[in-house]
Design an enzyme around this catalytic site. Structure first.
Site, PDB file in Angstrom:
ATOM      1  N   ASP A   1      61.722 -51.371 -20.555  1.00  0.00           N
ATOM      2  CA  ASP A   1      61.538 -50.810 -19.150  1.00  0.00           C
ATOM      3  C   ASP A   1      62.835 -51.540 -18.437  1.00  0.00           C
ATOM      4  O   ASP A   1      63.796 -52.268 -19.003  1.00  0.00           O
ATOM      5  CB  ASP A   1      60.341 -51.519 -18.771  1.00  0.00           C
ATOM      6  CG  ASP A   1      59.628 -50.842 -17.524  1.00  0.00           C
ATOM      7  OD1 ASP A   1      60.347 -49.786 -17.212  1.00  0.00           O
ATOM      8  OD2 ASP A   1      58.569 -50.919 -17.301  1.00  0.00           O
TER       9      ASP A   1
ATOM     10  N   ASP B   1      55.845 -42.403 -14.130  1.00  0.00           N
ATOM     11  CA  ASP B   1      54.801 -43.266 -14.058  1.00  0.00           C
ATOM     12  C   ASP B   1      53.563 -42.425 -13.501  1.00  0.00           C
ATOM     13  O   ASP B   1      52.563 -42.486 -13.448  1.00  0.00           O
ATOM     14  CB  ASP B   1      54.981 -44.259 -12.793  1.00  0.00           C
ATOM     15  CG  ASP B   1      55.722 -45.439 -13.724  1.00  0.00           C
ATOM     16  OD1 ASP B   1      55.888 -45.620 -15.048  1.00  0.00           O
ATOM     17  OD2 ASP B   1      55.970 -46.329 -12.877  1.00  0.00           O
TER      18      ASP B   1
HETATM   19  C1  DGJ Z   1      57.064 -49.593 -14.927  1.00  0.00           C
HETATM   20  C2  DGJ Z   1      56.706 -48.421 -16.298  1.00  0.00           C
HETATM   21  O1  DGJ Z   1      57.006 -47.171 -15.845  1.00  0.00           O
HETATM   22  C3  DGJ Z   1      55.158 -48.539 -16.340  1.00  0.00           C
HETATM   23  O2  DGJ Z   1      54.665 -47.685 -17.405  1.00  0.00           O
HETATM   24  C4  DGJ Z   1      54.625 -50.147 -16.470  1.00  0.00           C
HETATM   25  O3  DGJ Z   1      55.246 -50.512 -17.923  1.00  0.00           O
HETATM   26  C5  DGJ Z   1      55.263 -50.927 -15.517  1.00  0.00           C
HETATM   27  N1  DGJ Z   1      56.603 -50.796 -15.322  1.00  0.00           N
HETATM   28  C6  DGJ Z   1      55.176 -52.399 -16.035  1.00  0.00           C
HETATM   29  O4  DGJ Z   1      55.748 -53.201 -15.104  1.00  0.00           O
END
Ligand code: DGJ
Length: 745
Positions: free
Chosen positions: A490, A555
Site C-alpha cells: 500500500d 477502496d
Molecule cells: C488503503 C487501502 O486501499 C485499504 O484497502 C486498506 O488496506 C487501508 N489502506 C489500510 O490502511
C-alpha cells in the site's frame, strides 16, 4: 518487421495491421512520415517503396519548418512547440566563431542521424530485474536509431521495440553524455508521437480517491491538454494512458484508434498538442514539473517505455491489444499461481484496526470453508498500529495483537489449505514510531520547515540507499519467517515537500527504489506475489504491473460505483489483474444497500476477493457465498484468460454488459449489470462475440441450470434473450459452453 531503404533512408516498421514510417532528410533529421492502419489486403512485407523523398521542410520557410514532425523534437532546434528533450550544457566545446558571444548555460540540443541497428535483446529503463518469466518470451526486434549533436558531446538512441501481433511499438530513449562536463535535462519525454491531423477525440480516465477510473471523452482544444501525476505514485486523478481517434470515426468495435500507456509509476505527464496546423502531437514521459536530470561525464540514462499502438477495430480493439500485451509481455508469471489468480480474503473491512488472533483465526476458518484460497491480514498487525496515527515503519509483529506470535495464525491458515498474505506500506512512517524516533532525518522534508503529515504519515527518503536497504531487510525477514506468499503493498499519501538528499532526482529515484525492492524480493522469494495498492487505485500502470500480479482498483466496493470504475480500468488493464471484493450488504463508503447477487456479479468480473465480515454472516449467507465462489472457480479461466468485449456501456444504456471468451471460442462468460431501467423500455440485445458460428452452445446460470441453447451464429446475431424482470440493480453472470465444437469449424 523492420525495413530500411538505404537510398532514401526510409524506415518501415510493419506490424500485424498497422505501420509506422519515417525518413532521414537531407539535413540528417529523421522526419516522421506516417503511422496508422495498413490496407486490408497488404501482404506482410508491403511497405512504402522508399523511392520518394516524401516531404521537405525548407529551412528558409521558418513558419513551415517549425512544424516539421521530427521523430525526436529538441529545444534549440527549429520548433517552438512541445519537445521531447530539452538540455543545458555548461559550455561550448568548440572555439567560438568570429563575432559570436557565449551565453551560458547553452540551452540547445540538435540531434542528427548517425546510423541504426536492429537488435533483439533491448530493454527500456526500469525493466524488471526479478528474473521471473513473462507469458511469452520470444525475442522481439528493436530498431535503435543513433542521433548525435554535431557540436555538443551528447547522443540519443531512439528505440522502437515491436510486438507486431498486437500492433504495439514501445518507445524509449537512451541518452549519453559523451563529454567532460555535466549535462542537465530539463524536459525528458520517453517519446513524442505524431498523429494524423484531426485525431482530436481523446478518451482517458479522471477521478479521485474512491472514484478512480471515470471514463472521460472530449475534443482536444487548440493548444495543449495535459494529464499527469505530480507525486511519487501514478495518481488517482488520472492514469497514464490515452486513446485518440477522429471524432465520429471510431466507436467501441470499429474505426482507427491510437493508444498509448506509460510503463512508469512516478511523476509523469502526457500532453496532447493540437498545433495551429491541426497537427496532433503527444508527448509522454517524466513530468517536467520540478524535473532535473543530471548526466555526469560518460553517464547514460535509459528512459522507461511509452507503449503505443493503433487499433483498426475501435476502442475495444485498443483495449484487447493492451490486455494481451500486458498478459503476455508485462506480467510476471507467478510461481504460486501460474494459470490464474486465487480467490482472496482480506480482513480490512471486517476488523479495521481491531485485530486479534481470535478474530483473524475465526475469519480464516470461515474463509476456508467458503472456498477462499489466499488469506490476507490487512493493516494493524505490527508495532503500535492500533490506529492510523502510529506504528508505520515498525514492521514487527505486535505482541498486543498476536501474544503468541503471528506463527500461530500462519500455521492455521496453512492447515486450512490457504496461502498467507500480509498488508505492508513500506515507503511510509508515522512520526509516532520507533523508526522515526531513531531516524527523523530519513523522511522527505525541507530543512527547518514543518513536515506536513497526510493520514498522519511522512514519506521515507528513497534517495538514501540505507533506507532502501533497511526496508529490504525487514520485508525479507517477514517473508522468510512467516512464509508470506502475498504482500498487499500500500501507499497512502501524496508527495509534498519533496526534499531529499538527492534533490530533484527523488521523483525518479523513489519509483526506481520501489521497483528495486519488489524485484529483489521476488528474485529471492519466487513464491511471493504482490498486489499494488495506493489508497485504492493510486498506483496502477504498466511499470508496476511488471513486478506485481494484481492491483487494488479502488477502496470503493459499492457495486454500482464499481461498475463504472471497473469499466474505465478495463480500457487498458486486463481482468486478471483486477482484484475486486464482495463486501457488506451495507456499503461502508456509499452507505448504499445492494443485493448479494449484484455484489458478486460485479466482483466476479475480475479477480474475486471477499472483504465482508464473515464473522457477522449467518450460516445460510455463508452457504450462498460458497456457492458463488464455486461458480467463480468454474468460470475464472474464461474471465482471467479470455478476451474481453464491452458489449454495452453504462453511460449509454444504463446497463453494463461484458463478455469474456476463450481465444478458441469454446467458452464464454456473459455478465450483465443493470444500473437503470425505465419501465416499458427495452435496452438493445447485443450480439455476442468471438464464438464459433456452427457450434452449439448451452447457457447456464450459477446453479448449473440451463437457461438457453443456441448456435454460435444465433448468439452472435440475436444475442441472449432479454428477461422481463430486468430492473435497476438486476444482474446475472452466465456461463456459455460449446457442446458440439470443433477447432476446425
Ligand atoms: C488503503 C487501502 O486501499 C485499504 O484497502 C486498506 O488496506 C487501508 N489502506 C489500510 O490502511
Amino acid at each position: 518487421m523492420i525495413h530500411f531503404n538505404p537510398q532514401t533512408r526510409t524506415f518501415n516498421l510493419l506490424l500485424h495491421t498497422s505501420y509506422y514510417a519515417f525518413q532521414v532528410d537531407d539535413q540528417e533529421q529523421p522526419v516522421h512520415l506516417g503511422w496508422g492502419v495498413r490496407p486490408d489486403a497488404a501482404a506482410a512485407d508491403d511497405r512504402l517503396s522508399g523511392e520518394t523523398v516524401y516531404e521537405q521542410y525548407d529551412p528558409p520557410w521558418s513558419f513551415i519548418t517549425q512544424f516539421r514532425p521530427d521523430e525526436l523534437l529538441t529545444f534549440g532546434d527549429v520548433t517552438s512547440y512541445g519537445v521531447t528533450l530539452k538540455a543545458s550544457f555548461p559550455t561550448l566545446p568548440q572555439p567560438l566563431a568570429a563575432g559570436e558571444h557565449l551565453h551560458l548555460p547553452i540551452r540547445d540540443l540538435r540531434l542528427r542521424y548517425v546510423g541504426y541497428e536492429v537488435v533483439t535483446d533491448a530493454q527500456p529503463g526500469l525493466a524488471p530485474t526479478h528474473g521471473l518469466p513473462t507469458g511469452v518470451s520470444s525475442p522481439r526486434e528493436t530498431l535503435r536509431v543513433l542521433l548525435r549533436d554535431p557540436v555538443q558531446p551528447f547522443q540519443a538512441i531512439v528505440c522502437y521495440r515491436l510486438t507486431p501481433e498486437h500492433d504495439i511499438i514501445e518507445r524509449w530513449l537512451e541518452l549519453e553524455n559523451l563529454g567532460r562536463e555535466t549535462v542537465t535535462l530539463d524536459v525528458c519525454h520517453f517519446a513524442s508521437l505524431h498523429l494524423p491531423n484531426g485525431t482530436t477525440e481523446l478518451t482517458y480516465v479522471a477521478g479521485t480517491w474512491a472514484r478512480e477510473f471515470m471514463t472521460a471523452r472530449q475534443r482536444l482544444p487548440m493548444g495543449t491538454q495535459v494529464i499527469e501525476s505530480r507525486s511519487v505514485q501514478t495518481s488517482h486523478n488520472s492514469n497514464p494512458f490515452f486513446f485518440l481517434n477522429q471524432p465520429g470515426q471510431a466507436w467501441e468495435e470499429g474505426g482507427t484508434v491510437y493508444f498509448g500507456a506509460l510503463a512508469y509509476s512516478g511523476s509523469w505527464r502526457i500532453s496532447f498538442e493540437q498545433l495551429p496546423t491541426w497537427d496532433i502531437r503527444v508527448h509522454g514521459g517524466y513530468n517536467p514539473f520540478d524535473f532535473h536530470l543530471a548526466l555526469t561525464p560518460g553517464e547514460r540514462h535509459i528512459t522507461p517505455a511509452f507503449v503505443t499502438g493503433v487499433s483498426n477495430d475501435g476502442w475495444g480493439g485498443a483495449s484487447r491489444r493492451l490486455h494481451a500485451f500486458t498478459q503476455e509481455r508485462i506480467l510476471p508469471v507467478s510461481a504460486a499461481y501460474p494459470s490464474w489468480r486465487p480467490v482472496l480474503y482480506n480482513s480490512w473491512e471486517a476488523t479495521y484496526f481491531n485485530l486479534s488472533y481470535e478474530n483473524q483465526v475465526a475469519l480464516a476458518r470461515k474463509a476456508a470453508a467458503i472456498g477462499v484460497e489466499l488469506f490476507c491480514v490487512d493493516d494493524g498487525w505490527f508495532g503500535g498500529r492500533r490506529h492510523d496515527r502510529a506504528g508505520l515503519g515498525d514492521w514487527v509483529v505486535s505482541q498486543d495483537v498476536f501474544p503468541n506470535g503471528l506463527e500461530q495464525l500462519v500455521a492455521e491458515v496453512h492447515r486450512l489449505g490457504m496461502k498467507f498474505g500480509l498488508w505492508v506500506e513500506p515507503e511510509m512512517v508515522n512520526p509516532d514510531s520507533d523508526l522515526y524516533r531513531q531516524h527523523p532525518e530519513w523522511v522527505l522534508h525541507f530543512p527547518s520547515r514543518p513536515r506536513t503529515e497526510s493520514r498522519n504519515q511522512l514519506i521515507l527518503d528513497f534517495g538514501r540507499e540505507e533506507v532502501i536497504a533497511y526496508i529490504f531487510t525487514l520485508l525479507d525477514e517477514l517473508v522468510t519467517r512467516y512464509a508470506v506468499s502475498f504482500f498487499k503493498w500500500d501507499m497512502n499519501r501524496l508527495a509534498t515537500e519533496p526534499g531529499s538528499v538527492v534533490g530533484q532526482a527523488i521523483w525518479r529515484q523513489h519509483t526506481a527504489g520501489v521497483y528495486s525492492l519488489m524485484d529483489r524480493l521476488r528474485q529471492k522469494h519466487p513464491g511471493l506475489d504482490i498486489q499494488s495498492c495506493s489508497g485504492g487505485g493510486g498506483r496502477i500502470d504498466l511499470g508496476i504491473l511488471g513486478r506485481t500480479d494484481q492491483v487494488w482498483v479502488s477502496d470503493n466496493t459499492d457495486a454500482f460505483d464499481r461498475t463504472r470504475i471497473q469499466e474505465g480500468f478495463s480500457l487498458t488493464y486486463p481482468a486478471r489483474t483486477m482484484e475486486a471484493w464482495v463486501t457488506h450488504e451495507h456499503n461502508h463508503i456509499t452507505q448504499r444497500v445492494t443485493p448479494l447477487a449484484l455484489r458478486f456479479d460485479v466482483a466476479m468480473r475480475g479477480v474475486l476477493g471477499i472483504g465482508a465480515s464473515l464473522n457477522e454472516l449467518s450460516e445460510a449467507e455463508l452457504q450462498q457465498y460458497a456457492s458463488y465462489i464455486t461458480f467463480y472457480k468454474q468460470i475464472r479461466p474464461v474471465i482471467q484468460g479470455g478476451i474481453l468485449y464491452r458489449l454495452q456501456r453504462v453511460e449509454e444504456w444504463g446497463a453494463s454488459i461484458v463478455q469474456y471468451v476463450l481465444p478458441d471460442g469454446s467458452q464464454a462468460v456473459y455478465s450483465l449489470v443493470i444500473h437503470q431501467h425505465q419501465v416499458g423500455s427495452y435496452r438493445p440485445n447485443p450480439p455476442l462475440r468471438g464464438l464459433q458460428l456452427k457450434a452449439n452452445y448451452t447457457v447456464t446460470d450459477r446453479r448449473g441450470h440451463e437457461i438457453h441453447r443456441a448456435t454460435g451464429y444465433e448468439l452472435m446475431t440475436l444475442g441472449l434473450p432479454r428477461e422481463l424482470g430486468e430492473f435497476g440493480g438486476y444482474s446475472r453472470t452466465l456461463h456459455i459452453r460449446a457442446v458440439t465444437f470443433s477447432s476446425s469449424l
